[in-house]
Design an enzyme around this catalytic site. Structure first.
Site, mmCIF file in Angstrom:
data_model
loop_
_atom_site.group_PDB
_atom_site.id
_atom_site.type_symbol
_atom_site.label_atom_id
_atom_site.label_comp_id
_atom_site.label_asym_id
_atom_site.label_seq_id
_atom_site.Cartn_x
_atom_site.Cartn_y
_atom_site.Cartn_z
ATOM 1 N N ASP A 387 -90.461 -4.388 -0.230
ATOM 2 C CA ASP A 387 -89.054 -4.755 -0.331
ATOM 3 C C ASP A 387 -88.574 -5.178 1.054
ATOM 4 O O ASP A 387 -89.223 -4.885 2.067
ATOM 5 C CB ASP A 387 -88.272 -3.533 -0.840
ATOM 6 N N ARG A 584 -77.101 -11.261 5.146
ATOM 7 C CA ARG A 584 -76.938 -11.087 3.704
ATOM 8 C C ARG A 584 -75.571 -11.620 3.309
ATOM 9 O O ARG A 584 -74.567 -11.287 3.944
ATOM 10 C CB ARG A 584 -77.058 -9.612 3.324
ATOM 11 N N GLY A 665 -84.413 -9.913 -3.412
ATOM 12 C CA GLY A 665 -83.417 -10.596 -4.227
ATOM 13 C C GLY A 665 -82.543 -11.541 -3.427
ATOM 14 O O GLY A 665 -81.637 -12.168 -3.977
ATOM 15 N N ARG A 738 -85.087 -14.030 -4.859
ATOM 16 C CA ARG A 738 -84.251 -13.974 -6.058
ATOM 17 C C ARG A 738 -84.941 -13.211 -7.197
ATOM 18 O O ARG A 738 -84.814 -13.568 -8.362
ATOM 19 C CB ARG A 738 -83.909 -15.379 -6.543
#
EC number: 7.6.2.1
Length: 1079
Positions: A387, A584, A665, A738
């Site tokens: 991650d 972000r 993501g 994503r």
């Protein structure tokens, strides 16, 4: 099925109590009268009790193939017709293994009992049967919160026992039930009925409806207090029991974890089957030999070594001999192997737990091994799936930049270039967070000039969130946040003059530029991984209804009003710039709603909320209806810095030929920036491709030479899986952007399926759990997002940089040690066992053993167990620093070079060669030899002791040669085991042992010629010479045990020496089989 939880009729039958009596008497009378009528709320995680432990544990242990195999051998040994070994040669090691495992299981279950008793004895007070509970501190069942001590029916809980998170969470009673307060009479008369979902393990989800007073009230997770939660900052609360005992979500989540096996485990299972097949082949060869020998030769010796019951069929004799040799040769599959492997793995686990270089002092967090059976696989990792947020980065968010109405604000602080840059002065705001720093003064000027769009921007940040405020006695305002992103945004709004002060179920209060403003909360549209956005609908003091929404750009841009095209294009460019700096981003939008439209939509929302069967789908439809045609405000950019040591760790792992894939993501630009920051991407790479095709043809058009690819989530669709992997395997670096939590696990599953490589997944949040469970090895980082990932992992620590040490040091050593252990273990057991095979050709294939039975019993569990354990625990080929500095040393594990089928065959070939030498060299030395006085000095006992001593010395010298790293423990175990062997040898061959146990220790004394052979003198018993002892065989024949043959038989060939017939014959059970042929 739908669960209904209701109240009993006739509440007047229950005497009301005052609140004081609740606290003072604990409802003793009500508990005595009524608690036994309700369902059992006890939990049980233990497996055994005193009566069931022995049968259940033994049943479980004998489900293991190895244990069942040795039990089968034990049964065979109890059959006199085929057993040439005493039963204790198998039952002693089997009992030892079963006892060790049983003690371990009993210890584990004792702690489970202890935990169960602790949980079951926690105190709560029950009001009116089993449904309404007065709670203080630990919650004992899954409750619907009815009322609490805090205003507006709020209760604060800590969910550490459920998900490991220690930050406070808020739960809120329905307004209609919060009015019940602490009124015991009204609570006792509460007769609501709850219709809800069946018991399940979803901690973050609850669907139900409360039916009360002819009304329906929607219930969700915000009204639920789950078993295992702890009340904090809340004096008391009342709740209605929904699920109890094993139906609670805590217990529903306590199911068995999927058992993971290493590649060595799987290989060992295959090899053990091969060994068993080899054992059967040896048994068949020796059985055929016995049949031939019996048919051609054996009948001539029955007058000397007669059968108790003559077996006339040589075929049946061979059949009996087959099973006899299966018993004798069974040690090629030693039962101690499995116990030794588990001990070594447990030791390696403790080494990781005790490693101070993997201890994070800031959070007092050591490394922890949560699964002890996977250590050697840490040395074989080929793919690491990581991650980004909280794993590679710190997950400590700071508001860095923003775009408002097409204009960007905020600068990165570059002190070397802008030494005079000073942060914005927030002294005008007494509630500003002193830790927050911002360096663009133009933004504060826009606020002071009352720019409407800028005000609306920060108003949205102060309203659209799930943060709970807590004001200390000193006036300090503390925010309890569930997400660091939200905390950063609300803190930014607070510093710029829009201070979130408080919330109730119906209102949100914000201090805007020094003025308190209370907004009526009309609806809250929550965030999830599918929506990727959240919204709040409020009515301001002027009566205007507004929807405020924030979320991912991909979700919001397609829901904007058509008049926002130009602003959206400009904002999109700003988002690209922010992402290029590794920030972000979130997009902010709003929508003005009319009263009529909102009322119409609110009816749809209420119908969806009160639905039980398809609530999620109906809510999604309702949310989609109102979250459209919004007006764009701007975007936020939050900085999340890399953790310390990430760059060096990734570089080192890459040199070890470990492929690192980042699954995030975030936007592709953000992922690329992080890739450059981590040096996963370099300017020297030829080209960077972004794979964004939706079809096979579109993806295949990108299949050219490439070093990096960024893969969009839709590449994971079923018909694109192979193309996805084909592209990814061509790349040096892969960043998947994503992706949802489910897609993260899909990536791992695909690599496991098609690549057959050992994978490791590492993450820190609940969205990484699927990925962690899908990989061969899951690693959890205890970071800012709680402990959910840690609880689902096999290993855990606090910082990503510790992964380098876990793999390159502990993983590599564990693999190296386990491989050496297995190679040596198989070698020594083949060297030990196959001597019986060679001996079979010299004893008429009679299943006579070479060694005495106690030596066979003690060889694996006493004489050779500790040295090989010491090597498996402490050996190392290079130091830990060299393991870290020279990453290429890790590659043998990835290529499976140290233990594979080829290595296994080499080990057993070496073992067979050793057994051949161990048998035939003593045989040659004893062949037709006599002392100076002409008397024969060779006998069965001398031959057996010589071979046993040679075996102990040879395998001990071999482990000395195999040991690379010597410790005091290695010395003690190796030389101590040799010393123990000689101590037992001399003790067992003494007169005293024979006098005490004449039937078990028959190797006593020797004939006079034995001491005349100088090579054997040190090996012979020190008890002195004895006259030959004559004993009857199990068949009743008389033959010498310790002495030589009488002269008339001296010309007959023996099994070991031509002069020594004594003891060379063996029995297949009670039937003596003639073992010699004429010279």
């Amino acid at each position: 099925p739908i669960f209904k939880k209701g109240r009993r009729e006739n509440p007047e039958n229950y005497r009301p109590f005052s609140f004081t009596s609740v606290l003072e008497k604990l409802f003793e009378k009500i508990i005595r009268e009524h608690i036994c009528e309700g369902p059992d709320n006890r939990i049980k995680t233990s497996k055994y009790n005193i009566l069931t432990f022995l049968p259940i544990n033994l049943f479980e242990q004998f489900q293991r193939v190895a244990n069942a195999y040795f039990l089968f051998l034990l049964i065979l040994q109890l059959i006199p017709e085929i057993s040439s070994l005493s039963w204790f040669t198998t039952i002693v090691p089997l009992a030892l293994v079963l006892t060790i495992t049983a003690v371990k299981d009993a210890t584990d279950d004792y702690f489970r009992h202890k935990t169960d008793n602790q949980v079951n004895n926690r105190q709560s007070e029950v009001l009116k049967d089993d449904d309404t509970v007065y709670c203080h501190f630990f919650l004992q069942a899954d409750l619907l919160l009815l009322s609490g001590s805090e205003p507006h029916g709020l209760s604060y809980i800590e969910t550490a026992e459920l998900d490991g998170e220690t930050n406070l969470k808020v739960r809120q009673a329905l307004p209609v039930t919060s009015e019940l307060g602490a009124d015991i009479r009204r609570l006792a008369e509460f007769d609501g009925e709850v219709v809800c979902e069946t018991p399940n393990n979803k901690l973050d989800k609850f669907i139900g409806v409360l039916l009360w007073k002819d009304n329906k009230y929607s219930l969700n997770n915000e009204q639920m207090l789950l078993r295992g939660c702890v009340l904090r900052n809340t004096d008391w609360c009342f709740g209605m029991v929904i699920f109890a005992g094993p139906d609670t979500k805590l217990m529903q989540n306590s199911g068995r974890t999927k058992f993971k096996r290493t590649s060595i485990d799987r290989l060992m299972n295959t090899l053990v089957l091969w060994i068993f097949g080899f054992l059967v082949c040896m048994g068949i060869i020796l059985a055929i030999g016995n049949s031939i020998w019996e048919h051609q030769v054996g009948a001539r010796f029955r007058m000397y070594l007669y059968w108790k019951e003559v077996v006339n069929s040589s075929v049946f004799s061979g059949f009996l001999t087959f099973w006899s040799y299966i018993i004798i040769l069974n040690t090629v599959v030693p039962i101690s192997l499995y116990v030794s492997v588990e001990v070594i793995r447990l030791g390696h686990s403790y080494f990781i737990n005790w490693d101070r270089k993997m201890y994070y002092a800031k959070n007092d967090t050591p490394a922890e091994v949560r699964t002890t059976t996977l250590n050697e696989e840490l040395g074989q990792i080929e793919y690491v799936f990581s991650d980004k947020t909280g794993t590679l980065t710190q997950n400590i968010m700071t508001f860095n930049k923003c775009s408002i109405n097409g204009k960007t604000y905020g600068k990165l602080l570059l002190t070397s270039l802008l030494p005079k840059t000073v942060p914005v002065d927030f002294s005008f705001n007494p509630l500003a967070d002193s830790k927050f720093q911002f360096y663009d003064h133009s933004l504060i000027e826009s606020i002071q000039l009352r720019d409407r769009t800028v005000h609306e921007f920060f108003r949205l940040l102060s309203l659209c969130h799930t943060v709970m405020p807590e004001e200390k006695n000193s006036g300090e305002l503390i925010y309890q946040v569930q997400s660091p992103d939200e905390g950063a945004l609300v803190t930014a709004a607070r510093n710029f003059g829009f201070i979130f002060k408080s919330r109730t179920p119906e209102t949100i209060t914000v201090e805007e530029m020094g003025q308190l403003v209370t907004y009526q909360l009309l609806a809250f549209l929550d965030f999830n991984n599918i929506r990727k956005r959240m919204s709040v609908i409020v009515r301001n003091p002027y009566g205007q209804i507004k929807l405020y929404c924030k979320g991912a750009d991909t979700m919001l841009f397609e829901r904007l009003h058509s008049s926002n095209e130009e602003l959206a294009s400009l904002t999109s460019d700003h988002l690209g710039e922010f992402a290029g700096e590794g920030l972000r981003t979130l997009v902010l939008a709003y929508k003005n709603l009319t009263e009529e439209y909102f009322k119409e939509w609110f009816k749809i929302l209420q119908e969806a909320k009160t639905s039980v069967d398809s609530r999620d789908e109906q809510l999604a439809t309702a949310y989609e209806e109102i979250e459209r045609d919004m007006m764009l405000l701007g975007a936020t950019a939050i900085e999340d810095k890399l953790q310390e040591g990430v760059t060096e760790t990734i570089a080192s792992l890459s040199l070890a030929n470990i492929k690192i894939w980042v699954l995030t993501g975030d936007k592709p630009e953000t992922a690329m920036n992080i890739g450059y920051s981590c040096r996963m991407l370099t300017d020297a790479m030829n080209e960077i491709f972004i794979m964004s095709g939706h079809t096979v043809m579109e993806l295949q058009s990108h299949l050219t030479d490439m070093e990096l690819c960024l893969l969009q989530a839709h590449a994971l669709e079923a018909d694109l899986e192979k193309e996805f992997l084909e592209v990814a395997f061509m790349c040096k670096t892969v960043l998947c952007c994503r992706v949802t939590p489910l897609q993260k696990s899909q990536v791992v599953e695909l690599v496991r399926k098609y690549r057959k490589a050992v994978t490791l997944a590492i993450g820190d949040g609940a969205n990484d759990i699927n990925m962690i469970k899908s990989a061969h090895i899951g690693v959890g980082i205890s970071g800012q997002e709680g402990m959910q990932a840690v609880l689902a992992s096999d290993y855990s620590f606090a910082q990503f940089r510790y992964l380098q040490r876990l793999l390159l040091v502990h993983g590599r050593w564990s693999y190296f040690r386990m491989c050496k252990f297995l190679c040596y273990f198989f070698y020594k057991n083949f060297a030990f066992t196959l001597v019986h095979f060679w001996f079979g050709f010299f004893c008429g294939f009679s299943a006579q053993t070479v060694y005495d039975q106690w030596f066979i019993t003690l060889f694996n569990i006493v004489y050779t167990s500790l040295p090989v354990l010491a090597m498996g625990l402490f050996d190392q080929d290079v130091s830990e620093q060299n393991s870290m500095d020279y990453s290429k040393l890790y590659e043998p594990g990835q290529l499976n070079l140290l233990f594979n089928k080829r290595k296994f065959f080499i080990c057993i070939a070496y073992g067979i060669y050793t057994s051949f030498a161990l048998f035939f060299i003593p045989y040659g030395a004893f062949y037709n030899i006599a002392g100076e006085d002409g008397k024969p000095i060779a006998d069965y006992q001398s031959f057996a002791v010589t071979m046993a001593t040679s075996l102990i010395i040879v395998v001990s010298v071999q482990i000395v040669l195999d040991t690379n790293y010597w410790t005091a423990i290695n010395h003690f175990f190796i030389w101590g085991s040799v010393a123990v062997y000689f101590a037992i040898l001399f003790a067992m061959h003494s007169d005293e042992f024979f006098d005490i146990f004449p039937s078990h220790f028959s190797f006593v004394g020797d004939h006079g010629g034995g001491t005349n052979f100088p090579c054997l003198a040190p090996l012979l018993p020190s008890a002195g010479l004895r006259r030959p002892h004559w004993e009857g065989s199990r068949a009743g024949s008389q033959y010498p045990v310790g002495g030589s043959l009488p002269p008339p038989r001296a010309q007959i060939w023996g099994a070991c020496a031509p002069q020594a017939l004594t003891g060379m014959c063996a029995t297949a059970g009670s039937q003596p089989i003639p073992t010699l042929s004429p010279r």
